[in-house]
Write a protein that holds these residues in place. Structure first.
Motif, PDB file in Angstrom:
ATOM      1  N   GLY A   1      -2.692  19.882  32.631  1.00 43.88           N
ATOM      2  CA  GLY A   1      -1.381  19.433  32.187  1.00 43.88           C
ATOM      3  C   GLY A   1      -1.462  18.386  31.095  1.00 43.88           C
ATOM      4  O   GLY A   1      -2.134  17.362  31.241  1.00 43.88           O
ATOM      5  N   GLY A   2      -0.762  18.645  29.966  1.00 47.16           N
ATOM      6  CA  GLY A   2      -0.796  17.697  28.862  1.00 47.16           C
ATOM      7  C   GLY A   2      -2.132  17.666  28.162  1.00 47.16           C
ATOM      8  O   GLY A   2      -2.636  16.590  27.800  1.00 47.16           O
ATOM      9  N   SER A   3      -2.737  18.821  27.942  1.00 45.60           N
ATOM     10  CA  SER A   3      -4.008  18.895  27.216  1.00 45.60           C
ATOM     11  C   SER A   3      -3.956  18.053  25.949  1.00 45.60           C
ATOM     12  O   SER A   3      -2.987  18.117  25.189  1.00 45.60           O
ATOM     13  CB  SER A   3      -4.292  20.353  26.836  1.00 45.60           C
ATOM     14  OG  SER A   3      -5.150  20.442  25.723  1.00 45.60           O
ATOM     15  N   PRO A   4      -4.984  17.256  25.679  1.00 39.63           N
ATOM     16  CA  PRO A   4      -4.952  16.423  24.473  1.00 39.63           C
ATOM     17  C   PRO A   4      -4.873  17.247  23.192  1.00 39.63           C
ATOM     18  O   PRO A   4      -4.263  16.814  22.210  1.00 39.63           O
ATOM     19  CB  PRO A   4      -6.258  15.621  24.550  1.00 39.63           C
ATOM     20  CG  PRO A   4      -7.119  16.359  25.512  1.00 39.63           C
ATOM     21  CD  PRO A   4      -6.200  17.023  26.480  1.00 39.63           C
ATOM     22  N   VAL A   5      -5.455  18.432  23.187  1.00 41.67           N
ATOM     23  CA  VAL A   5      -5.376  19.293  22.008  1.00 41.67           C
ATOM     24  C   VAL A   5      -3.938  19.769  21.810  1.00 41.67           C
ATOM     25  O   VAL A   5      -3.393  19.735  20.698  1.00 41.67           O
ATOM     26  CB  VAL A   5      -6.341  20.482  22.140  1.00 41.67           C
ATOM     27  CG1 VAL A   5      -6.198  21.423  20.943  1.00 41.67           C
ATOM     28  CG2 VAL A   5      -7.777  19.999  22.276  1.00 41.67           C
ATOM     29  N   ALA A   6      -3.301  20.192  22.898  1.00 42.60           N
ATOM     30  CA  ALA A   6      -1.909  20.635  22.813  1.00 42.60           C
ATOM     31  C   ALA A   6      -0.982  19.479  22.460  1.00 42.60           C
ATOM     32  O   ALA A   6      -0.006  19.655  21.719  1.00 42.60           O
ATOM     33  CB  ALA A   6      -1.477  21.281  24.124  1.00 42.60           C
ATOM     34  N   CYS A   7      -1.264  18.290  22.984  1.00 46.97           N
ATOM     35  CA  CYS A   7      -0.445  17.118  22.639  1.00 46.97           C
ATOM     36  C   CYS A   7      -0.520  16.824  21.147  1.00 46.97           C
ATOM     37  O   CYS A   7       0.490  16.494  20.506  1.00 46.97           O
ATOM     38  CB  CYS A   7      -0.893  15.892  23.434  1.00 46.97           C
ATOM     39  SG  CYS A   7      -0.418  15.914  25.177  1.00 46.97           S
TER      40      CYS A   7
ATOM     41  N   LEU B   1      -2.605  22.854  12.525  1.00 50.83           N
ATOM     42  CA  LEU B   1      -4.047  23.094  12.514  1.00 50.83           C
ATOM     43  C   LEU B   1      -4.824  21.823  12.195  1.00 50.83           C
ATOM     44  O   LEU B   1      -5.870  21.554  12.808  1.00 50.83           O
ATOM     45  CB  LEU B   1      -4.381  24.184  11.491  1.00 50.83           C
ATOM     46  CG  LEU B   1      -3.817  25.576  11.770  1.00 50.83           C
ATOM     47  CD1 LEU B   1      -4.316  26.565  10.731  1.00 50.83           C
ATOM     48  CD2 LEU B   1      -4.174  26.049  13.172  1.00 50.83           C
ATOM     49  N   ALA B   2      -4.327  21.027  11.265  1.00 52.50           N
ATOM     50  CA  ALA B   2      -5.016  19.784  10.914  1.00 52.50           C
ATOM     51  C   ALA B   2      -5.039  18.821  12.099  1.00 52.50           C
ATOM     52  O   ALA B   2      -6.072  18.167  12.362  1.00 52.50           O
ATOM     53  CB  ALA B   2      -4.332  19.139   9.706  1.00 52.50           C
ATOM     54  N   ALA B   3      -3.928  18.722  12.808  1.00 52.30           N
ATOM     55  CA  ALA B   3      -3.862  17.820  13.965  1.00 52.30           C
ATOM     56  C   ALA B   3      -4.809  18.280  15.068  1.00 52.30           C
ATOM     57  O   ALA B   3      -5.486  17.462  15.711  1.00 52.30           O
ATOM     58  CB  ALA B   3      -2.426  17.758  14.487  1.00 52.30           C
ATOM     59  N   VAL B   4      -4.884  19.581  15.280  1.00 49.83           N
ATOM     60  CA  VAL B   4      -5.765  20.118  16.317  1.00 49.83           C
ATOM     61  C   VAL B   4      -7.229  19.902  15.937  1.00 49.83           C
ATOM     62  O   VAL B   4      -8.053  19.494  16.775  1.00 49.83           O
ATOM     63  CB  VAL B   4      -5.466  21.612  16.541  1.00 49.83           C
ATOM     64  CG1 VAL B   4      -6.567  22.272  17.370  1.00 49.83           C
ATOM     65  CG2 VAL B   4      -4.113  21.771  17.240  1.00 49.83           C
ATOM     66  N   ARG B   5      -7.574  20.161  14.689  1.00 46.56           N
ATOM     67  CA  ARG B   5      -8.957  19.941  14.253  1.00 46.56           C
ATOM     68  C   ARG B   5      -9.382  18.483  14.437  1.00 46.56           C
ATOM     69  O   ARG B   5     -10.499  18.194  14.887  1.00 46.56           O
ATOM     70  CB  ARG B   5      -9.112  20.349  12.783  1.00 46.56           C
ATOM     71  CG  ARG B   5      -9.023  21.850  12.542  1.00 46.56           C
ATOM     72  CD  ARG B   5      -9.379  22.196  11.105  1.00 46.56           C
ATOM     73  NE  ARG B   5      -9.167  23.606  10.816  1.00 46.56           N
ATOM     74  CZ  ARG B   5      -8.161  24.077  10.089  1.00 46.56           C
ATOM     75  NH1 ARG B   5      -7.284  23.243   9.539  1.00 46.56           N
ATOM     76  NH2 ARG B   5      -8.034  25.378   9.884  1.00 46.56           N
ATOM     77  N   ALA B   6      -8.482  17.573  14.104  1.00 44.91           N
ATOM     78  CA  ALA B   6      -8.809  16.152  14.264  1.00 44.91           C
ATOM     79  C   ALA B   6      -9.039  15.810  15.732  1.00 44.91           C
ATOM     80  O   ALA B   6      -9.970  15.054  16.066  1.00 44.91           O
ATOM     81  CB  ALA B   6      -7.683  15.303  13.682  1.00 44.91           C
TER      82      ALA B   6
ATOM     83  N   GLU C   1     -12.419  16.938  17.255  1.00 43.98           N
ATOM     84  CA  GLU C   1     -13.561  16.095  16.907  1.00 43.98           C
ATOM     85  C   GLU C   1     -13.706  14.898  17.847  1.00 43.98           C
ATOM     86  O   GLU C   1     -14.748  14.220  17.837  1.00 43.98           O
ATOM     87  CB  GLU C   1     -13.429  15.598  15.459  1.00 43.98           C
ATOM     88  CG  GLU C   1     -13.533  16.697  14.415  1.00 43.98           C
ATOM     89  CD  GLU C   1     -14.894  17.368  14.431  1.00 43.98           C
ATOM     90  OE1 GLU C   1     -15.914  16.657  14.617  1.00 43.98           O
ATOM     91  OE2 GLU C   1     -14.943  18.609  14.285  1.00 43.98           O
ATOM     92  N   LEU C   2     -12.673  14.636  18.666  1.00 47.93           N
ATOM     93  CA  LEU C   2     -12.698  13.467  19.556  1.00 47.93           C
ATOM     94  C   LEU C   2     -13.026  13.854  20.994  1.00 47.93           C
ATOM     95  O   LEU C   2     -14.043  13.455  21.543  1.00 47.93           O
ATOM     96  CB  LEU C   2     -11.347  12.752  19.487  1.00 47.93           C
ATOM     97  CG  LEU C   2     -10.941  12.248  18.093  1.00 47.93           C
ATOM     98  CD1 LEU C   2      -9.535  11.671  18.118  1.00 47.93           C
ATOM     99  CD2 LEU C   2     -11.944  11.202  17.602  1.00 47.93           C
ATOM    100  N   TYR C   3     -12.186  14.629  21.621  1.00 54.25           N
ATOM    101  CA  TYR C   3     -12.412  15.133  22.987  1.00 54.25           C
ATOM    102  C   TYR C   3     -11.394  16.239  23.231  1.00 54.25           C
ATOM    103  O   TYR C   3     -10.325  16.268  22.626  1.00 54.25           O
ATOM    104  CB  TYR C   3     -12.273  14.036  24.051  1.00 54.25           C
ATOM    105  CG  TYR C   3     -10.964  13.262  23.985  1.00 54.25           C
ATOM    106  CD1 TYR C   3      -9.858  13.649  24.732  1.00 54.25           C
ATOM    107  CD2 TYR C   3     -10.844  12.141  23.168  1.00 54.25           C
ATOM    108  CE1 TYR C   3      -8.662  12.958  24.646  1.00 54.25           C
ATOM    109  CE2 TYR C   3      -9.653  11.438  23.083  1.00 54.25           C
ATOM    110  CZ  TYR C   3      -8.566  11.851  23.829  1.00 54.25           C
ATOM    111  OH  TYR C   3      -7.381  11.165  23.748  1.00 54.25           O
ATOM    112  N   THR C   4     -11.728  17.177  24.102  1.00 56.11           N
ATOM    113  CA  THR C   4     -10.840  18.305  24.388  1.00 56.11           C
ATOM    114  C   THR C   4     -10.211  18.228  25.763  1.00 56.11           C
ATOM    115  O   THR C   4      -9.173  18.839  26.004  1.00 56.11           O
ATOM    116  CB  THR C   4     -11.594  19.639  24.271  1.00 56.11           C
ATOM    117  OG1 THR C   4     -12.670  19.656  25.232  1.00 56.11           O
ATOM    118  CG2 THR C   4     -12.144  19.832  22.863  1.00 56.11           C
TER     119      THR C   4
END
Length: 438
Positions: free
Chosen positions: A299-305, A63-68, A71-74
Protein backbone atom coordinates in the motif's frame (compact mmCIF):
# COMPACT_ATOMS: atom_id res chain seq x y z
CA UNK A 1 0.88 -17.84 -37.10
CA UNK A 2 0.57 -14.17 -36.11
CA UNK A 3 2.00 -12.76 -32.88
CA UNK A 4 -1.48 -11.89 -31.54
CA UNK A 5 -2.80 -15.36 -32.36
CA UNK A 6 0.21 -17.02 -30.77
CA UNK A 7 -0.20 -14.99 -27.60
CA UNK A 8 -3.90 -15.82 -27.48
CA UNK A 9 -3.03 -19.52 -27.61
CA UNK A 10 -0.46 -19.15 -24.85
CA UNK A 11 -2.89 -17.10 -22.78
CA UNK A 12 -5.59 -19.79 -23.06
CA UNK A 13 -3.14 -22.38 -21.76
CA UNK A 14 -1.63 -20.27 -18.98
CA UNK A 15 -4.34 -17.86 -17.72
CA UNK A 16 -7.76 -18.85 -16.30
CA UNK A 17 -10.81 -17.80 -18.29
CA UNK A 18 -12.18 -15.87 -15.30
CA UNK A 19 -10.19 -12.81 -16.32
CA UNK A 20 -11.61 -11.47 -19.55
CA UNK A 21 -10.08 -9.13 -22.13
CA UNK A 22 -11.94 -6.68 -24.31
CA UNK A 23 -9.68 -7.31 -27.30
CA UNK A 24 -7.64 -10.18 -28.74
CA UNK A 25 -4.69 -7.95 -29.67
CA UNK A 26 -1.66 -7.62 -27.43
CA UNK A 27 0.07 -4.37 -26.52
CA UNK A 28 3.70 -3.86 -27.51
CA UNK A 29 4.12 -0.14 -26.81
CA UNK A 30 2.11 3.02 -26.11
CA UNK A 31 2.45 6.78 -26.20
CA UNK A 32 -0.06 9.34 -24.89
CA UNK A 33 -3.36 8.25 -26.50
CA UNK A 34 -1.95 5.74 -28.97
CA UNK A 35 -1.20 2.01 -28.74
CA UNK A 36 0.70 -0.40 -30.98
CA UNK A 37 0.13 -4.15 -30.90
CA UNK A 38 2.66 -6.98 -31.22
CA UNK A 39 2.21 -6.94 -34.99
CA UNK A 40 2.97 -3.22 -35.26
CA UNK A 41 -0.58 -2.01 -35.85
CA UNK A 42 -1.47 1.37 -34.38
CA UNK A 43 -4.66 2.15 -32.41
CA UNK A 44 -6.25 5.29 -31.00
CA UNK A 45 -6.98 4.62 -27.32
CA UNK A 46 -10.49 5.57 -26.19
CA UNK A 47 -10.33 3.19 -23.20
CA UNK A 48 -7.41 4.63 -21.26
CA UNK A 49 -6.85 1.34 -19.44
CA UNK A 50 -10.40 1.75 -18.05
CA UNK A 51 -10.04 5.39 -16.95
CA UNK A 52 -6.50 4.93 -15.61
CA UNK A 53 -4.67 7.14 -18.08
CA UNK A 54 -6.14 10.63 -17.75
CA UNK A 55 -2.59 11.95 -18.30
CA UNK A 56 -1.95 9.49 -21.12
CA UNK A 57 0.44 6.60 -21.59
CA UNK A 58 4.01 7.23 -20.47
CA UNK A 59 3.74 10.93 -19.74
CA UNK A 60 7.35 12.20 -19.68
CA UNK A 61 6.96 13.81 -16.25
CA UNK A 62 5.55 10.60 -14.76
CA UNK A 63 8.41 8.57 -16.23
CA UNK A 64 10.99 11.05 -14.93
CA UNK A 65 9.53 10.94 -11.42
CA UNK A 66 9.49 7.14 -11.42
CA UNK A 67 13.07 6.89 -12.68
CA UNK A 68 14.25 9.24 -9.94
CA UNK A 69 12.48 7.16 -7.27
CA UNK A 70 13.88 3.90 -8.67
CA UNK A 71 17.36 5.22 -8.01
CA UNK A 72 16.53 5.61 -4.29
CA UNK A 73 14.43 2.64 -3.12
CA UNK A 74 11.45 0.67 -4.46
CA UNK A 75 9.93 -0.77 -1.29
CA UNK A 76 10.27 -0.72 2.46
CA UNK A 77 6.60 -1.21 3.46
CA UNK A 78 5.20 1.96 4.95
CA UNK A 79 4.31 0.00 8.12
CA UNK A 80 7.98 -0.98 8.56
CA UNK A 81 9.96 2.09 7.54
CA UNK A 82 7.78 4.96 6.32
CA UNK A 83 8.91 7.40 3.65
CA UNK A 84 8.40 10.99 2.61
CA UNK A 85 6.66 10.49 -0.80
CA UNK A 86 3.71 8.80 0.95
CA UNK A 87 3.37 11.69 3.38
CA UNK A 88 3.78 14.31 0.67
CA UNK A 89 1.10 12.65 -1.48
CA UNK A 90 -1.26 12.43 1.49
CA UNK A 91 -0.72 16.14 2.12
CA UNK A 92 -1.48 16.94 -1.51
CA UNK A 93 -4.65 14.83 -1.53
CA UNK A 94 -5.77 16.29 1.80
CA UNK A 95 -5.48 19.78 0.32
CA UNK A 96 -7.60 18.69 -2.67
CA UNK A 97 -10.25 16.90 -0.59
CA UNK A 98 -13.80 17.89 -1.65
CA UNK A 99 -14.81 18.91 1.86
CA UNK A 100 -13.94 21.82 4.12
CA UNK A 101 -12.94 20.06 7.33
CA UNK A 102 -9.47 18.71 8.09
CA UNK A 103 -8.59 15.65 5.99
CA UNK A 104 -6.35 12.61 6.26
CA UNK A 105 -5.39 10.06 3.59
CA UNK A 106 -4.34 6.41 3.67
CA UNK A 107 -2.92 4.71 0.57
CA UNK A 108 -3.47 1.22 -0.83
CA UNK A 109 -2.94 -0.51 -4.17
CA UNK A 110 -6.27 -1.24 -5.87
CA UNK A 111 -9.69 0.37 -6.10
CA UNK A 112 -11.30 -2.60 -4.35
CA UNK A 113 -8.91 -2.14 -1.43
CA UNK A 114 -9.97 1.48 -1.24
CA UNK A 115 -13.71 0.76 -1.17
CA UNK A 116 -13.35 -2.08 1.33
CA UNK A 117 -11.20 0.01 3.66
CA UNK A 118 -13.65 2.91 3.39
CA UNK A 119 -16.30 0.52 4.72
CA UNK A 120 -14.01 -0.57 7.56
CA UNK A 121 -13.37 3.06 8.48
CA UNK A 122 -17.07 3.96 8.32
CA UNK A 123 -18.01 1.02 10.52
CA UNK A 124 -15.32 1.90 13.06
CA UNK A 125 -16.37 5.55 13.13
CA UNK A 126 -20.09 4.86 13.56
CA UNK A 127 -20.13 1.55 15.39
CA UNK A 128 -22.72 0.35 12.87
CA UNK A 129 -22.64 -2.54 10.36
CA UNK A 130 -25.00 -1.60 7.51
CA UNK A 131 -23.88 -0.32 4.10
CA UNK A 132 -26.19 0.95 1.36
CA UNK A 133 -25.03 0.81 -2.26
CA UNK A 134 -26.84 1.16 -5.58
CA UNK A 135 -27.97 -1.17 -8.34
CA UNK A 136 -25.61 -0.82 -11.28
CA UNK A 137 -22.78 0.47 -9.11
CA UNK A 138 -19.31 -1.03 -9.39
CA UNK A 139 -16.97 -1.04 -6.39
CA UNK A 140 -14.53 -3.85 -7.21
CA UNK A 141 -14.22 -7.62 -7.50
CA UNK A 142 -12.97 -8.72 -4.06
CA UNK A 143 -15.57 -10.34 -1.84
CA UNK A 144 -16.88 -7.33 0.08
CA UNK A 145 -16.47 -5.09 -2.96
CA UNK A 146 -18.42 -7.61 -5.05
CA UNK A 147 -21.17 -7.57 -2.45
CA UNK A 148 -21.43 -3.79 -2.85
CA UNK A 149 -21.27 -3.99 -6.65
CA UNK A 150 -24.81 -3.83 -7.98
CA UNK A 151 -24.61 -6.29 -10.86
CA UNK A 152 -24.84 -10.09 -10.66
CA UNK A 153 -23.36 -11.21 -13.97
CA UNK A 154 -20.42 -11.54 -14.23
CA UNK A 155 -19.30 -10.11 -10.88
CA UNK A 156 -21.32 -12.28 -8.47
CA UNK A 157 -22.54 -15.23 -10.51
CA UNK A 158 -21.51 -18.45 -8.77
CA UNK A 159 -19.20 -16.66 -6.35
CA UNK A 160 -21.30 -16.30 -3.18
CA UNK A 161 -22.17 -16.24 -0.39
CA UNK A 162 -21.23 -12.62 0.13
CA UNK A 163 -20.73 -10.60 3.31
CA UNK A 164 -23.96 -9.52 4.95
CA UNK A 165 -25.43 -6.15 5.87
CA UNK A 166 -25.06 -4.81 2.30
CA UNK A 167 -28.23 -3.35 0.79
CA UNK A 168 -28.99 -1.94 -2.66
CA UNK A 169 -31.27 0.82 -3.88
CA UNK A 170 -32.24 1.55 -7.50
CA UNK A 171 -30.08 4.29 -9.00
CA UNK A 172 -32.10 7.22 -10.35
CA UNK A 173 -31.25 8.31 -13.88
CA UNK A 174 -33.12 9.56 -16.92
CA UNK A 175 -31.49 6.92 -19.08
CA UNK A 176 -32.73 4.03 -16.90
CA UNK A 177 -36.18 5.44 -16.28
CA UNK A 178 -35.70 5.18 -12.50
CA UNK A 179 -36.90 8.34 -10.76
CA UNK A 180 -35.70 9.81 -7.50
CA UNK A 181 -39.15 9.03 -6.10
CA UNK A 182 -38.57 5.36 -6.97
CA UNK A 183 -35.26 5.39 -5.11
CA UNK A 184 -36.64 7.09 -2.02
CA UNK A 185 -39.63 4.74 -1.95
CA UNK A 186 -37.24 1.78 -2.03
CA UNK A 187 -35.31 3.38 0.82
CA UNK A 188 -38.48 3.59 2.87
CA UNK A 189 -39.15 -0.10 2.16
CA UNK A 190 -35.58 -0.97 3.16
CA UNK A 191 -35.90 0.80 6.50
CA UNK A 192 -39.28 -0.80 7.11
CA UNK A 193 -38.40 -4.36 6.10
CA UNK A 194 -34.67 -5.03 6.53
CA UNK A 195 -32.71 -2.62 8.71
CA UNK A 196 -33.34 0.50 10.76
CA UNK A 197 -31.50 3.66 9.64
CA UNK A 198 -29.68 3.88 12.97
CA UNK A 199 -27.76 0.71 12.01
CA UNK A 200 -26.52 2.06 8.67
CA UNK A 201 -22.86 3.10 8.78
CA UNK A 202 -22.57 4.59 5.29
CA UNK A 203 -23.95 4.98 1.82
CA UNK A 204 -21.45 4.39 -0.99
CA UNK A 205 -22.13 6.00 -4.35
CA UNK A 206 -20.34 6.82 -7.59
CA UNK A 207 -21.02 10.46 -8.50
CA UNK A 208 -21.48 9.10 -12.03
CA UNK A 209 -21.94 5.37 -12.38
CA UNK A 210 -19.04 3.86 -14.31
CA UNK A 211 -19.40 0.24 -15.38
CA UNK A 212 -23.13 0.54 -14.70
CA UNK A 213 -23.56 2.74 -17.76
CA UNK A 214 -22.20 6.24 -17.09
CA UNK A 215 -25.50 7.26 -15.53
CA UNK A 216 -25.64 10.79 -14.10
CA UNK A 217 -28.01 11.02 -11.11
CA UNK A 218 -30.23 14.04 -10.47
CA UNK A 219 -28.76 16.63 -8.04
CA UNK A 220 -31.74 16.09 -5.75
CA UNK A 221 -30.41 12.61 -4.95
CA UNK A 222 -27.42 14.10 -3.19
CA UNK A 223 -29.67 16.52 -1.32
CA UNK A 224 -31.60 13.49 -0.07
CA UNK A 225 -28.38 11.76 0.98
CA UNK A 226 -27.29 14.88 2.86
CA UNK A 227 -30.63 14.89 4.67
CA UNK A 228 -30.12 11.25 5.70
CA UNK A 229 -26.69 12.10 7.07
CA UNK A 230 -28.13 15.01 9.05
CA UNK A 231 -31.02 13.00 10.45
CA UNK A 232 -29.40 9.63 11.15
CA UNK A 233 -25.64 10.21 11.16
CA UNK A 234 -25.12 8.02 8.09
CA UNK A 235 -21.75 8.70 6.45
CA UNK A 236 -21.40 9.32 2.71
CA UNK A 237 -18.66 7.56 0.75
CA UNK A 238 -17.99 9.02 -2.70
CA UNK A 239 -16.45 6.31 -4.88
CA UNK A 240 -14.23 8.39 -7.18
CA UNK A 241 -12.20 5.48 -8.52
CA UNK A 242 -13.39 6.19 -12.08
CA UNK A 243 -14.65 9.77 -11.84
CA UNK A 244 -11.62 11.24 -10.07
CA UNK A 245 -8.66 13.31 -11.24
CA UNK A 246 -10.19 15.70 -13.79
CA UNK A 247 -12.19 13.18 -15.83
CA UNK A 248 -15.52 14.96 -15.26
CA UNK A 249 -14.17 18.51 -15.54
CA UNK A 250 -13.49 18.75 -11.80
CA UNK A 251 -10.80 17.10 -9.71
CA UNK A 252 -13.55 14.92 -8.20
CA UNK A 253 -16.95 14.13 -9.64
CA UNK A 254 -18.69 14.79 -6.32
CA UNK A 255 -17.80 18.48 -6.74
CA UNK A 256 -20.64 18.71 -9.30
CA UNK A 257 -23.16 17.46 -6.75
CA UNK A 258 -23.41 20.26 -4.21
CA UNK A 259 -22.62 18.24 -1.08
CA UNK A 260 -19.48 17.26 0.81
CA UNK A 261 -18.73 13.56 1.39
CA UNK A 262 -17.19 12.09 4.53
CA UNK A 263 -14.92 9.62 2.72
CA UNK A 264 -13.59 9.53 -0.84
CA UNK A 265 -12.13 6.45 -2.50
CA UNK A 266 -9.55 7.02 -5.26
CA UNK A 267 -7.49 4.85 -7.60
CA UNK A 268 -7.22 4.43 -11.41
CA UNK A 269 -5.85 7.75 -12.78
CA UNK A 270 -4.21 8.72 -9.50
CA UNK A 271 -0.81 7.37 -10.52
CA UNK A 272 -0.76 7.47 -14.32
CA UNK A 273 -0.71 3.71 -14.84
CA UNK A 274 1.03 2.61 -11.64
CA UNK A 275 -1.05 0.66 -9.07
CA UNK A 276 -2.11 3.02 -6.31
CA UNK A 277 -5.33 3.75 -4.47
CA UNK A 278 -6.45 5.51 -1.34
CA UNK A 279 -9.12 6.75 1.00
CA UNK A 280 -9.34 10.47 1.73
CA UNK A 281 -11.59 11.32 4.64
CA UNK A 282 -12.53 13.70 7.37
CA UNK A 283 -9.79 13.46 9.99
CA UNK A 284 -12.11 12.58 12.85
CA UNK A 285 -13.59 9.73 10.80
CA UNK A 286 -10.25 8.43 9.53
CA UNK A 287 -8.76 8.27 13.03
CA UNK A 288 -11.52 5.95 14.30
CA UNK A 289 -9.52 2.81 13.44
CA UNK A 290 -6.90 1.61 15.93
CA UNK A 291 -3.23 1.42 14.81
CA UNK A 292 -2.67 -1.74 12.80
CA UNK A 293 -6.29 -1.97 11.68
CA UNK A 294 -5.48 -0.54 8.25
CA UNK A 295 -2.64 -1.02 5.79
CA UNK A 296 -1.15 -3.49 3.33
CA UNK A 297 2.27 -4.72 2.31
CA UNK A 298 2.40 -2.78 -0.95
CA UNK A 299 0.00 0.00 0.00
CA UNK A 300 1.34 3.39 -1.06
CA UNK A 301 4.31 2.05 -3.02
CA UNK A 302 7.00 4.75 -3.12
CA UNK A 303 7.30 4.33 -6.89
CA UNK A 304 3.56 4.79 -7.35
CA UNK A 305 3.57 7.75 -4.95
CA UNK A 306 6.25 9.43 -7.06
CA UNK A 307 4.12 8.86 -10.16
CA UNK A 308 1.03 10.25 -8.43
CA UNK A 309 2.78 13.42 -7.33
CA UNK A 310 3.77 13.99 -10.97
CA UNK A 311 0.18 13.30 -12.09
CA UNK A 312 -1.19 15.97 -9.74
CA UNK A 313 1.34 18.45 -11.10
CA UNK A 314 0.37 17.57 -14.68
CA UNK A 315 -3.36 17.99 -14.01
CA UNK A 316 -2.72 21.43 -12.57
CA UNK A 317 -0.07 22.65 -15.02
CA UNK A 318 -1.79 21.37 -18.16
CA UNK A 319 -5.23 22.44 -16.90
CA UNK A 320 -6.72 19.03 -17.56
CA UNK A 321 -10.00 19.71 -15.76
CA UNK A 322 -10.76 22.48 -18.25
CA UNK A 323 -9.42 20.28 -21.05
CA UNK A 324 -11.92 17.55 -20.06
CA UNK A 325 -14.80 19.96 -20.70
CA UNK A 326 -13.37 20.88 -24.11
CA UNK A 327 -12.91 17.24 -25.08
CA UNK A 328 -16.38 16.33 -23.85
CA UNK A 329 -18.01 19.11 -25.87
CA UNK A 330 -16.13 18.00 -28.98
CA UNK A 331 -17.19 14.37 -28.56
CA UNK A 332 -20.81 15.24 -27.71
CA UNK A 333 -21.13 17.45 -30.77
CA UNK A 334 -19.90 14.69 -33.03
CA UNK A 335 -22.18 12.02 -31.52
CA UNK A 336 -25.22 14.29 -31.53
CA UNK A 337 -24.79 14.68 -35.28
CA UNK A 338 -25.28 10.95 -35.80
CA UNK A 339 -28.77 10.69 -34.31
CA UNK A 340 -31.26 9.18 -36.72
CA UNK A 341 -28.77 8.22 -39.44
CA UNK A 342 -30.34 5.39 -41.43
CA UNK A 343 -26.99 3.81 -42.30
CA UNK A 344 -26.01 3.47 -38.65
CA UNK A 345 -27.21 1.30 -35.81
CA UNK A 346 -29.78 3.15 -33.65
CA UNK A 347 -28.28 5.12 -30.77
CA UNK A 348 -29.74 7.15 -27.89
CA UNK A 349 -29.04 8.41 -24.39
CA UNK A 350 -25.99 10.62 -24.95
CA UNK A 351 -24.82 11.47 -21.44
CA UNK A 352 -21.96 12.20 -19.08
CA UNK A 353 -19.92 15.05 -17.63
CA UNK A 354 -16.63 16.45 -18.83
CA UNK A 355 -14.81 13.81 -20.85
CA UNK A 356 -16.74 10.91 -19.29
CA UNK A 357 -19.16 10.28 -22.15
CA UNK A 358 -21.44 7.38 -23.11
CA UNK A 359 -24.38 6.54 -25.34
CA UNK A 360 -26.55 3.47 -25.88
CA UNK A 361 -26.87 1.07 -28.79
CA UNK A 362 -30.51 0.13 -29.46
CA UNK A 363 -32.24 -2.69 -31.29
CA UNK A 364 -34.96 -2.24 -33.90
CA UNK A 365 -37.60 -1.96 -31.17
CA UNK A 366 -35.72 0.73 -29.24
CA UNK A 367 -34.48 -1.59 -26.50
CA UNK A 368 -30.90 -2.00 -25.29
CA UNK A 369 -28.76 -4.11 -27.65
CA UNK A 370 -25.69 -5.42 -25.88
CA UNK A 371 -24.83 -7.84 -28.66
CA UNK A 372 -24.66 -5.06 -31.25
CA UNK A 373 -22.63 -2.90 -28.84
CA UNK A 374 -20.04 -5.69 -28.72
CA UNK A 375 -20.01 -5.79 -32.50
CA UNK A 376 -19.50 -2.01 -32.59
CA UNK A 377 -16.46 -2.37 -30.32
CA UNK A 378 -15.13 -5.20 -32.50
CA UNK A 379 -15.57 -3.17 -35.68
CA UNK A 380 -13.94 -0.17 -33.99
CA UNK A 381 -10.87 -2.28 -33.27
CA UNK A 382 -10.69 -3.21 -36.94
CA UNK A 383 -10.75 0.49 -37.77
CA UNK A 384 -7.92 1.17 -35.32
CA UNK A 385 -9.85 2.29 -32.22
CA UNK A 386 -9.78 0.71 -28.76
CA UNK A 387 -13.29 1.11 -27.33
CA UNK A 388 -15.19 -0.29 -24.35
CA UNK A 389 -18.82 -1.06 -23.58
CA UNK A 390 -20.62 -0.96 -20.26
CA UNK A 391 -24.14 -0.84 -18.83
CA UNK A 392 -26.66 -3.21 -17.31
CA UNK A 393 -27.19 -4.97 -20.64
CA UNK A 394 -23.76 -4.17 -22.09
CA UNK A 395 -25.51 -1.74 -24.44
CA UNK A 396 -23.53 1.42 -23.67
CA UNK A 397 -20.45 2.66 -25.50
CA UNK A 398 -18.17 4.60 -23.14
CA UNK A 399 -15.40 6.98 -24.07
CA UNK A 400 -12.44 7.50 -21.74
CA UNK A 401 -9.82 9.04 -24.01
CA UNK A 402 -6.75 10.44 -22.21
CA UNK A 403 -7.19 14.12 -21.41
CA UNK A 404 -3.81 14.79 -22.99
CA UNK A 405 -4.97 13.62 -26.44
CA UNK A 406 -4.82 16.18 -29.24
CA UNK A 407 -7.92 17.38 -31.07
CA UNK A 408 -6.64 15.70 -34.22
CA UNK A 409 -6.30 12.34 -32.48
CA UNK A 410 -9.74 12.64 -30.91
CA UNK A 411 -11.23 13.43 -34.31
CA UNK A 412 -9.46 10.42 -35.79
CA UNK A 413 -10.93 8.21 -33.09
CA UNK A 414 -14.41 9.64 -33.57
CA UNK A 415 -14.20 8.96 -37.32
CA UNK A 416 -13.33 5.33 -36.58
CA UNK A 417 -16.22 5.13 -34.12
CA UNK A 418 -18.55 6.61 -36.70
CA UNK A 419 -17.56 3.94 -39.19
CA UNK A 420 -17.92 1.21 -36.56
CA UNK A 421 -21.56 2.27 -36.04
CA UNK A 422 -22.33 1.18 -39.60
CA UNK A 423 -23.51 -2.48 -39.46
CA UNK A 424 -21.48 -5.09 -41.27
CA UNK A 425 -24.25 -5.45 -43.87
CA UNK A 426 -23.70 -1.82 -44.87
CA UNK A 427 -20.20 -0.98 -46.13
CA UNK A 428 -19.17 2.63 -46.46
CA UNK A 429 -15.62 3.88 -46.87
CA UNK A 430 -14.43 6.37 -44.27
CA UNK A 431 -14.79 9.17 -46.83
CA UNK A 432 -18.47 8.35 -47.27
CA UNK A 433 -19.06 8.27 -43.52
CA UNK A 434 -17.42 11.66 -43.21
CA UNK A 435 -19.65 13.02 -45.97
CA UNK A 436 -22.76 11.73 -44.17
CA UNK A 437 -21.53 13.36 -40.96
CA UNK A 438 -21.18 16.72 -42.63
Amino acid sequence: MTANHDLSTRRTQAVPRGVGSATAVYAARAENAELWDEEGRRYVDFAGGIAVLNVGHRHPRVLAAVRAQLELYTHTAFQVMPYEPYIRLAERLNALAPFTSEAKTILFTTGAEATENAVKIARAATGRPGIIAFAGGFHGRTLLASAMTGKVSPYKKGLGPFPGEIYHLPFPSETTGVTLADTLKSLDFLFAADIEPERIAAIIIEPIQGEGGFHVPPPALFEALAALRERYGILLIADEVQTGFARTGRMFGIEHCGIEPDLVTVAKSLAGGFPLSGVIGRAEVMDAVEPGGLGGTYGGSPVACAAALAVLDIIEDEQLSARADVIGARIRSRIAGWTGRNAMVPTAGLRGQGAMIAFDILDADGGPDGAEAKRVCARALEYGLVLLGCGQHGQAIRILVPLTASDALIDEGMTALEQALVPASVTLPIEAVEDVAA
